[in-house]
Design a protein around this motif. Sequence first.
Motif, short mmCIF file in Angstrom:
data_model
loop_
_atom_site.label_atom_id
_atom_site.label_comp_id
_atom_site.label_asym_id
_atom_site.label_seq_id
_atom_site.Cartn_x
_atom_site.Cartn_y
_atom_site.Cartn_z
N LEU A 1 -39.16 -48.64 124.33
CA LEU A 1 -39.71 -48.81 125.68
C LEU A 1 -39.07 -47.83 126.65
O LEU A 1 -39.75 -47.30 127.55
N SER A 2 -37.79 -47.58 126.48
CA SER A 2 -37.12 -46.59 127.33
C SER A 2 -37.73 -45.21 127.15
O SER A 2 -37.91 -44.46 128.12
N ARG A 3 -38.05 -44.87 125.91
CA ARG A 3 -38.69 -43.57 125.65
C ARG A 3 -40.08 -43.49 126.27
O ARG A 3 -40.46 -42.46 126.84
N VAL A 4 -40.84 -44.59 126.18
CA VAL A 4 -42.17 -44.62 126.79
C VAL A 4 -42.07 -44.45 128.31
O VAL A 4 -42.84 -43.70 128.92
N GLN B 1 -52.36 -31.68 127.20
CA GLN B 1 -51.60 -32.79 127.78
C GLN B 1 -52.46 -34.00 128.15
O GLN B 1 -52.12 -35.13 127.78
N PRO B 2 -53.57 -33.84 128.89
CA PRO B 2 -54.35 -35.05 129.25
C PRO B 2 -54.81 -35.83 128.03
O PRO B 2 -54.71 -37.06 128.00
N LEU B 3 -55.30 -35.15 127.02
CA LEU B 3 -55.79 -35.83 125.83
C LEU B 3 -54.65 -36.45 125.03
O LEU B 3 -54.76 -37.57 124.51
N GLY B 4 -53.53 -35.74 124.92
CA GLY B 4 -52.40 -36.26 124.16
C GLY B 4 -51.79 -37.49 124.79
O GLY B 4 -51.52 -38.49 124.11
N TYR B 5 -51.58 -37.45 126.12
CA TYR B 5 -50.96 -38.60 126.78
C TYR B 5 -51.90 -39.80 126.82
O TYR B 5 -51.44 -40.95 126.74
N SER B 6 -53.20 -39.57 126.95
CA SER B 6 -54.13 -40.70 126.93
C SER B 6 -54.18 -41.34 125.54
O SER B 6 -54.30 -42.56 125.41
N THR B 7 -54.07 -40.51 124.49
CA THR B 7 -54.02 -41.06 123.13
C THR B 7 -52.78 -41.90 122.92
O THR B 7 -52.83 -43.00 122.36
N LEU B 8 -51.64 -41.40 123.40
CA LEU B 8 -50.40 -42.16 123.28
C LEU B 8 -50.46 -43.45 124.09
O LEU B 8 -49.95 -44.49 123.66
N ALA B 9 -51.09 -43.39 125.26
CA ALA B 9 -51.21 -44.60 126.09
C ALA B 9 -52.04 -45.66 125.39
O ALA B 9 -51.73 -46.86 125.46
N THR C 1 -60.31 -48.87 116.84
CA THR C 1 -60.73 -49.80 115.80
C THR C 1 -59.53 -50.60 115.29
O THR C 1 -58.40 -50.40 115.74
N ASP C 2 -59.78 -51.48 114.35
CA ASP C 2 -58.69 -52.27 113.76
C ASP C 2 -57.77 -51.45 112.88
O ASP C 2 -56.71 -51.94 112.48
N PHE C 3 -58.15 -50.20 112.58
CA PHE C 3 -57.30 -49.36 111.74
C PHE C 3 -56.08 -48.84 112.51
O PHE C 3 -55.27 -48.10 111.95
N ARG C 4 -55.98 -49.22 113.79
CA ARG C 4 -54.82 -48.79 114.58
C ARG C 4 -53.52 -49.38 114.05
O ARG C 4 -52.44 -48.86 114.32
N LYS C 5 -53.61 -50.48 113.31
CA LYS C 5 -52.39 -51.14 112.82
C LYS C 5 -51.58 -50.23 111.91
O LYS C 5 -50.36 -50.38 111.81
N GLY C 6 -52.23 -49.30 111.25
CA GLY C 6 -51.49 -48.39 110.39
C GLY C 6 -50.58 -47.45 111.14
O GLY C 6 -49.62 -46.90 110.57
N PHE C 7 -50.83 -47.24 112.44
CA PHE C 7 -50.01 -46.33 113.24
C PHE C 7 -48.77 -47.00 113.81
O PHE C 7 -47.92 -46.32 114.40
N PHE C 8 -48.67 -48.33 113.69
CA PHE C 8 -47.57 -49.02 114.35
C PHE C 8 -46.21 -48.57 113.81
O PHE C 8 -45.24 -48.47 114.56
N ARG C 9 -46.13 -48.27 112.53
CA ARG C 9 -44.85 -47.87 111.95
C ARG C 9 -44.48 -46.44 112.30
O ARG C 9 -43.34 -46.02 112.10
N TYR C 10 -45.43 -45.66 112.84
CA TYR C 10 -45.18 -44.26 113.17
C TYR C 10 -45.03 -44.04 114.68
O TYR C 10 -45.20 -42.93 115.18
N ILE C 11 -44.75 -45.11 115.41
CA ILE C 11 -44.66 -45.00 116.87
C ILE C 11 -43.53 -44.06 117.28
O ILE C 11 -43.65 -43.32 118.26
N ASP C 12 -42.42 -44.05 116.53
CA ASP C 12 -41.31 -43.15 116.88
C ASP C 12 -41.72 -41.69 116.75
O ASP C 12 -41.33 -40.85 117.56
N SER C 13 -42.51 -41.37 115.74
CA SER C 13 -42.98 -39.99 115.56
C SER C 13 -43.94 -39.60 116.66
O SER C 13 -43.87 -38.48 117.21
N LEU C 14 -44.83 -40.50 117.05
CA LEU C 14 -45.81 -40.18 118.09
C LEU C 14 -45.18 -40.13 119.47
O LEU C 14 -45.75 -39.53 120.39
N LEU C 15 -44.03 -40.77 119.65
CA LEU C 15 -43.33 -40.67 120.94
C LEU C 15 -42.61 -39.33 121.09
O LEU C 15 -42.06 -39.06 122.16
N ASP C 16 -42.60 -38.52 120.04
CA ASP C 16 -42.04 -37.17 120.11
C ASP C 16 -43.15 -36.23 120.55
O ASP C 16 -44.13 -36.00 119.83
N GLU C 17 -43.02 -35.68 121.75
CA GLU C 17 -44.08 -34.83 122.31
C GLU C 17 -44.27 -33.55 121.50
O GLU C 17 -45.34 -32.95 121.54
#
Length: 674
Positions: A166-169, A143-151, A109-125
Amino acid sequence: PTLIQLMIEALAIRAPPIQSLVTPGVKSSFGKIESSLKRSYYTRSRELVAAQVKTLSFLTYLLRGFSDQMKPYEDRIASNVVSLMKDCPRESIGTRKELLVATRHILATDFRKGFFRYIDSLLDERILIGCHNHHSDQLTTLQPLGYSTLADLVQHVRSMLSLKQLSRVIYIFSRVIHDSSMTLPLAIQLTGVRLLLNLVDTIFHNKDPNPQVGRDLLDRIFDTLVDKLGTLRDKIAKVQVAECESNTLQKNETDDSARHEQAAPKVRIDEHSEIGVSPSIPREVSEITKSDAKDQANESMPKIQPEQPTREVISADSWMLDGAKGADSLIDLQSIVRSIVVGLKTVVWCISNYRQPKEKETPRDSAAEDNTQPTIRMTKFEREILEKYIDNVLPCISLFSSEDDTQQQQGDVLTYFAASFAVIDSYNLRCTMGKKIGILVETIIKDRKAMVIPRHLLGSNRSTSLVFCDILLRYLSRNLESLMIPKSVGFVFLSQDSIGYDRKDCENIKHRGRRLLHEVEAKSSQEGKKYEKIASTHLELFERVMKSVTSFADNEVALRPYLQDIVASSLRMSMEKGDDWPDKYCLLLRCIFRSLSAGKFEGSYKELLPMIPNILNGLYRIYEATDDEFLGYIIVELCLTIPARLSSLLPHMPLLLRMIISSLNTDKGDVVNL
């Protein structure tokens, strides 16, 4: 609105530190109550997180219907989700799974914009999936569900990521693609492949002052995907064998079931009797039996609980978790190979043109379309990856040779593979494809559909066609012996069982000799087909080269250094090799003469001018010695279509008149017209 506000506030509740729960009077005897206090504390913390995740799952249902009322809480929802990921205990697998599913629904949904500032935290497995043992079963399910969510999240924010992010991704999804634990299904690996390919355009247009940083990221993506093709190359044969065995077993089971149905006796059912009740049993007993069976069935069936919103959310993504348990199929392999090959064309172009100054547009007549400038657009490491790409992708085309649909996909894959080399400069094309041209020709011999590759490279543009024409001519001129087709195979290797002599099995010598003769004929036929296949492939490659000379006149420059050697060697081998058929060499000469006679190639005429006496005398000797009518037609045509000016042919008119008379005596329309 009041309920929404209460649920948002409930998501923000955090368990207090355990030290704050110990009263000062109890601290002296803290050691005696430490274990019981910790046990109770962690139990209550798990229950709190589980309740908050249930609340979050309910909120996901309200996002679409009450989005206006929930819009002010967009940032708080995102921060609470990340906090729940941090607080969720690692042993609460079901709770974290439900949390990830709810997160995916929010990201849709459009509520995804709130997660943009937390991308560094979500890139931590450790935050996204939790701290688990690398080979634990819990990690396998998450793992399948977590990586698909991050993708899903990275897909929406990729244009706003820094090169460090981008290097971390790339690091995370490179590990997903090369799953060392062998637990991730190919569907998740395919998601990782597509995500890396979607990052290429963002990296190519970055504005970082250091250009090497972005180029290194492109090289990492390129190397990761090429290595994945190498892994799949070793896996394809095993999956094909397993798929074949599965289809055979399924077919046998179908045949057996059909056979049993035909052999099964037909049972007649009385119209007045109930199904499943024997007519010999009294009706009262049957009623009791049916009621008992119904009660047992009700007891054995699980009780249906009231429907909860989270159950439907989890079932929507259950395919992702079940896919980790299933075996990899040919369709999955075809999808991932096709995605990699199609995407690598863009990767190669971006690497070759990374931070290159744009050329000024010039009119087509005055523009030099040759890319043979001294600028080297690829490094040695990138050329090594490109060579590895050739080695890894060509064996993978065997995946697309079973059905009509896959054959169409095979043509697309081969076209995109060839296009990857049409976008690089001439120097790098010569350094990469020039070293691997032998592997390409062997692939074409095994699968004729791979002829798409040289056809595309020879017809793509002038610069690529010129360089590839030179590469192919150099290889073919050095392997003219491949056009030989022996009239008979000299040696045939028989099996030990055929040579062995047993009086019980073969008492008749005549019968044994007949059996050996059949085996020799079969082996000879196989060898003959092998030679025919190799010769036909080389001849077709020569024809493709000569067609490119007709299409691009500049390709005559590449043909000229090899022209005398090819013509002289073809004449010599067709005359000297009495045990071989000369047809292919004569067909090669006909292809060359036709192409050069169709255009004005003065340079080639000059190359062949001193060879005209030898050509005419050699062809006439073959014509006199052969009894093959078809070969005679070809030789007459060769003599009458030698690419030379009429003034150069006048001194040899007596010999040409003999060929003219022979052509007039034939009933072949084409030869008579010549």
